[in-house]
Structure formats: C-alpha cells, structure tokens
Design an enzyme around this catalytic site. Structure first.
Site, PDB file in Angstrom:
ATOM      1  N   GLU A 171     -16.884  27.070 117.071  1.00 41.35           N
ATOM      2  CA  GLU A 171     -17.261  25.776 116.497  1.00 41.35           C
ATOM      3  C   GLU A 171     -16.074  24.924 116.044  1.00 41.35           C
ATOM      4  O   GLU A 171     -16.034  24.437 114.911  1.00 41.35           O
ATOM      5  CB  GLU A 171     -18.252  25.977 115.337  1.00 41.35           C
ATOM      6  CG  GLU A 171     -19.584  26.521 115.814  1.00 41.35           C
ATOM      7  CD  GLU A 171     -20.709  26.425 114.791  1.00 41.35           C
ATOM      8  OE1 GLU A 171     -20.447  26.050 113.633  1.00 41.35           O
ATOM      9  OE2 GLU A 171     -21.860  26.719 115.159  1.00 41.35           O
ATOM     10  N   GLU A 376     -25.070  31.552 119.275  1.00 42.32           N
ATOM     11  CA  GLU A 376     -25.760  31.506 117.981  1.00 42.32           C
ATOM     12  C   GLU A 376     -27.013  30.677 118.127  1.00 42.32           C
ATOM     13  O   GLU A 376     -27.033  29.683 118.853  1.00 42.32           O
ATOM     14  CB  GLU A 376     -24.896  30.870 116.869  1.00 42.32           C
ATOM     15  CG  GLU A 376     -23.817  31.761 116.343  1.00 42.32           C
ATOM     16  CD  GLU A 376     -23.025  31.136 115.200  1.00 42.32           C
ATOM     17  OE1 GLU A 376     -23.608  30.418 114.365  1.00 42.32           O
ATOM     18  OE2 GLU A 376     -21.809  31.366 115.158  1.00 42.32           O
TER      19      GLU A 376
HETATM   20  C1  BGP Z   1     -22.567  28.345 112.248  1.00 41.04           C
HETATM   21  C2  BGP Z   1     -21.415  29.301 112.035  1.00 41.04           C
HETATM   22  C3  BGP Z   1     -21.807  30.648 111.546  1.00 41.04           C
HETATM   23  C4  BGP Z   1     -23.002  30.672 110.610  1.00 41.04           C
HETATM   24  C5  BGP Z   1     -24.101  29.725 111.041  1.00 41.04           C
HETATM   25  C6  BGP Z   1     -25.210  29.575 110.025  1.00 41.04           C
HETATM   26  O1  BGP Z   1     -22.117  27.052 112.104  1.00 41.04           O
HETATM   27  O2  BGP Z   1     -20.688  29.485 113.229  1.00 41.04           O
HETATM   28  O3  BGP Z   1     -20.654  31.248 111.023  1.00 41.04           O
HETATM   29  O4  BGP Z   1     -22.650  30.608 109.290  1.00 41.04           O
HETATM   30  O5  BGP Z   1     -23.609  28.444 111.327  1.00 41.04           O
HETATM   31  O6  BGP Z   1     -24.816  28.684 109.008  1.00 41.04           O
HETATM   32  P1  BGP Z   1     -25.135  28.947 107.489  1.00 41.04           P
HETATM   33  O7  BGP Z   1     -24.567  30.275 107.196  1.00 41.04           O
HETATM   34  O8  BGP Z   1     -24.474  27.866 106.731  1.00 41.04           O
HETATM   35  O9  BGP Z   1     -26.617  28.914 107.352  1.00 41.04           O
END
Ligand code: BGP
Length: 477
Positions: A171, A376
């Site tokens: 990201e 993801e």
């Molecule tokens: C993405 C990241 C992850 C993870 C996910 C969920 O942007 O790559 O590392 O954290 O989001 O986000 P959050 O944990 O803020 O709910």
C-alpha cells in the site's frame, strides 16, 4: 442485500491451483519487537498507539507461536499465507550488519509453511521502515533506495530457493495519501506534500530495482506491487462528476499501477502534481530504471469503492468524519467526497461493495493484462467468544462469501485471478483501532489492556473457509 441484476453474471469455476490463502503483516502479528537482535521500526517508536493499547508490541506473539499458528493454518487448509518480513529483524538499522537470528526466524517460518503444503507469499515492506533510516530522512533520502535494494537482494539470496511469490511494498499509495505510517517529518503545507511525492518517487525506484534484481537473481520467481485499489465511482452521470472521478482515480489508483507496470507516471496524476508544484525531482537514469522493470502480476488490497463528485471549491468538498484510508476524504476544488447512498457501511464507516470488487478486478485486468491476486480484503469487527466457547462470526462469512462470489464472476468475465488472501489469517493489531477490532480466521485471546493467555481459537468463519477451499470455491454455503 445486493441484487444480482448485473449483465453477464456468469460465474466460472476457480482455476486449479488457485491460491486460497490469508494475510498478515509482521508488525501487526509478530510482537517480539526487540527480540533476538531486532532493531526498532518507525512503528515501534511511535509516540502513541491506536486506542492507547498497552502491550501493543506483543501483538499476537506470532514470533514465538508461529509453529502453532502454521499448524492451525494447515488445519484450515490454507494453500497460501501472505506475510511480511520485518526489515529490522533482518537488518536492525536498515543498512548495516545482518542479524542472523532474524534471518533464521523466517527460515523456520517458511520451512514450517512448506512442510504444511502452504505457499509462502512474502511482502518485503509493510509499513515498518527501520527507525534508523527514518532518522536519516527515510524515503526522502535516496540512500534508503539503496538500503531497500540491498535488503531485497539479501531476501532473494536467503529465501529464493523456497519462495516463489514476492510483493514489493504494501500500500504505497495509502502511505502517501494518509502518511501516518511513513515516518517522521517536520515539514508542513506544500513543502510537506512535495517531500511526500519525492518519497513516493524513491519508493517507485526502490520497487523497480527490486523487481529487476528479483528477475536477475531468481528467474523462476514472480514479483509484483501490492497497492490498495478501490474503484472510484462518479456521483452521477454529470460530465463534471465523471471528470472528478477520473482525477481521483488517477491520483489514488492508476498513478501506482501505471508506474509499476509501464514504468511511467500517469499523465493526469503528473499534471495534478505539476499544478500543485509537487512534482518530484527525477535524477538522470531514473526513468530508464522505472521503464526497465516489469512485474509478473498485480497484487492488490480491496476493502471498498469510493464515490466522488464535481467539487464546489469549498470545505463542503471534504468529508469531515476522521476519514481513514478506506474513506474518501475529498480535496477542495478537485473532487467532492460523496457518501454512496447505495452501499451499506461496516461499523467503522467503510462502505461494503462486493460488486465494486468485480468492477475493480475488471478494470485492473483491462488496463494491464497481468494476473491478479487479492492480498487483502476482509471485515473488521468486535468479535466475542460466545457462551458455547465459539466465535460466531457469521457477519464475516457473509462478507467473504459475497466477495468470493464476485471473484467467480470476474473470472467468468475473462479476468485472470490466481489467488485470494483475505485479511487476516489470525487476529492481530489493527492499523487504526488496536486489538478489539478483529479480522482473523483465528481468534487470539487478549484485549487492549490484558494479554490474558493469547490462546488461539478457530472462529466459525475458519470452518466455513475450509469448505470453500476444499471445494475450490464451488461451495460457498
Ligand atoms: C490495510 C493495511 C493492513 C490492515 C488493513 C486493515 O490498509 O495494509 O495493514 O491494517 O488495512 O486496516 P485497519 O487495521 O485499520 O482496520
């Protein structure tokens, strides 16, 4: 709630060997932040943590419990596990001596995965820049590019005989657009933005050099970028809304994928940076390096689409609700943030849009014709252990089912998708909401302020996912 009235809604079987997996990242799951010679990352030295969580640095203690965790992954039937390697475990200060104990940890983890029949998918950098490099300017300093390339070459040499799939930077677009995981800065205003896009340019270079090194060192390996891609909808068919959506789409999405694939700046994004005075300095030879590097696939993270309209030019263009990386913020005079009235939201305000997932895949495929893997996608929620000792996360099953259905439809559209690794394999620390916001297939018994026993319990979603995997996606019930 979604009605399937879309054209050509014909799902096709998932291909043989489809990589049904799950994801984590090092700083969110491992803990052991300073164990066995590990150096501090920018995450470890943050002055505050989400929700004031204590013992944040213990996370799920995966560093010490990886063997038990991999065994559970095997029980679920995962065919792939996407995780990141902590740069500071391998090279504690980012570009100095190598830490043999850190190197050995990932050998143990990878060996355990391979023994369980699980394909390792390695992210080389997931938000955890070495603090020592940050102190020397972080990504604003071109030396960080060299440090990353050295780190990448070391990973290829160490693990290349065991790992086929490599992801460069997680990201990058969210780090640039939201900034809070990038490192420290004392700059503000236009100066800060210019610096940010210089950092962005250096990350592109680092990524390109890593892709070139990978192909040279490991002819059979495959490597790709891992941006967060959220298709951008125009608020209406008004021509001005379409233009605004194009702007945000270019700045948020295509800037990153065009650079990774074609090795050139997206022209709309470049024009925007020019109007703002934020274009980076490009050194001699940079453009040649960017153009020479080619990814083998595109990995992307998907949580929600975004919707924007023509700007009004005032603060009404902004969505004022502490927008995080999955909410559209708006930019005064460029595009207006819109709440999409057609989409429900999760309890953190993120829109839920399975059909937009299909649209996102179709556009990525159409633009680049490279195989796609989703690294993801998932639902954060305050899961609870019920009286029967189980975690009844039917809401997560529903979310995943509706997204997997759309992958089947995208495959039917002709899109080449070769894997799906939802977030997350196991409960871990959320980037924004600490421990209580959970994503995992496996529950970890701890809360914000009490580490409890960190015991692992498979959630109901993990049993459902086992059936999905065993049927290669044909049984989603
Ligand atoms: C993405 C990241 C992850 C993870 C996910 C969920 O942007 O790559 O590392 O954290 O989001 O986000 P959050 O944990 O803020 O709910």
């Amino acid at each position: 709630m979604t009605t399937h009235t879309t054209p050509a809604a014909q799902a096709t079987a998932f291909p043989e060997g489809f990589l049904w997996g799950a994801s984590t990242s090092a700083y969110q799951v491992e803990g052991a932040w300073d164990a066995d010679g590990k150096g501090p990352s920018v995450i470890d030295v943050r002055p505050s943590y989400p929700e004031g969580t204590t013992d944040y640095k213990v996370a799920a203690d995966h560093y010490h419990r990886y063997a038990e965790d991999v065994e559970l992954f095997g029980q679920i039937g995962l065919r792939a596990y996407r995780f990141s390697i902590a740069w500071t475990r391998i090279i504690p200060d980012g570009d100095g001596p190598v830490n043999a104990e850190g190197v050995a940890f990932y050998h143990r983890l990878i060996d355990a995965l391979l023994a369980a029949g699980i394909e390792p998918i390695v992210t080389m950098y997931h938000f955890d820049l070495p603090a020592a490099l940050d102190a020397q300017g972080g990504w604003a300093n071109r030396r960080t590019v060299d440090a990353f390339v050295r780190f990448a070459e070391l990973l290829f040499a160490e693990y290349g005989s065991k790992v086929t799939y490599w992801l460069t930077i997680n990201e990058q677009n969210m780090m640039i657009l939201h900034g809070d995981t990038l490192g420290t800065t004392t700059l503000s205003g236009d100066e800060a933005k210019r610096d940010l896009y210089q950092q962005n340019h250096h990350m592109f270079l680092a990524q390109a050099k890593a892709m070139l090194a990978c192909h040279e060192q490991l002819p059979k390996a495959k490597i790709g970028p891992a941006p967060n891609i959220a298709f951008v909808y125009p608020a209406s068919s008004k021509p001005e809304d379409i233009l605004a959506a194009d702007e945000w789409q270019a700045i948020r999405n295509w800037l990153y994928t065009d650079l990774a694939v074609h090795g050139r700046y997206n022209s709309l994004a470049w024009a925007y940076l020019g109007r703002k005075g934020w274009q980076p300095e490009i050194a001699e030879g940079d453009l040649e390096i960017l153009a020479a590097a080619q990814p083998d696939f595109i990995a992307f993270n998907y949580y929600a689409t975004q919707t924007v309209g023509a700007p009004s030019g005032d603060n009404g263009d902004l969505l004022v609700r502490g927008a995080d990386q999955q909410m559209v913020r708006g930019e005064v005079g460029l595009y207006r943030a819109i709440n999409n009235p057609n989409l429900p939201k999760n309890q953190f305000g993120w829109e839920i849009d399975p059909v937009g997932f299909r649209t996102t895949m179709r556009h990525l495929w159409d633009r680049y014709r490279l195989p796609l893997i989703i690294t993801e996608n998932g639902l954060g929620a305050f899961d609870e252990v019920a009286e029967d000792g189980k975690i009844h996360d039917e809401y997560r099953i529903d979310y995943l089912r509706r997204h997997i259905e759309q992958i089947g439809l995208a495959i039917g559209d002709g899109v080449d998708v070769f894997g799906y690794c939802p977030w997350s394999a196991i409960d871990l620390i959320s980037t924004h909401q600490g421990v209580r916001k959970r994503y995992g297939f496996i529950f970890v018994d701890r809360d914000e302020f009490d580490l409890k026993g960190l015991a692992r319990v498979r959630k109901e979603s993990s049993f459902w996912y086992s059936d999905v995997i065993a049927s290669n996606g044909s049984n989603l019930s």
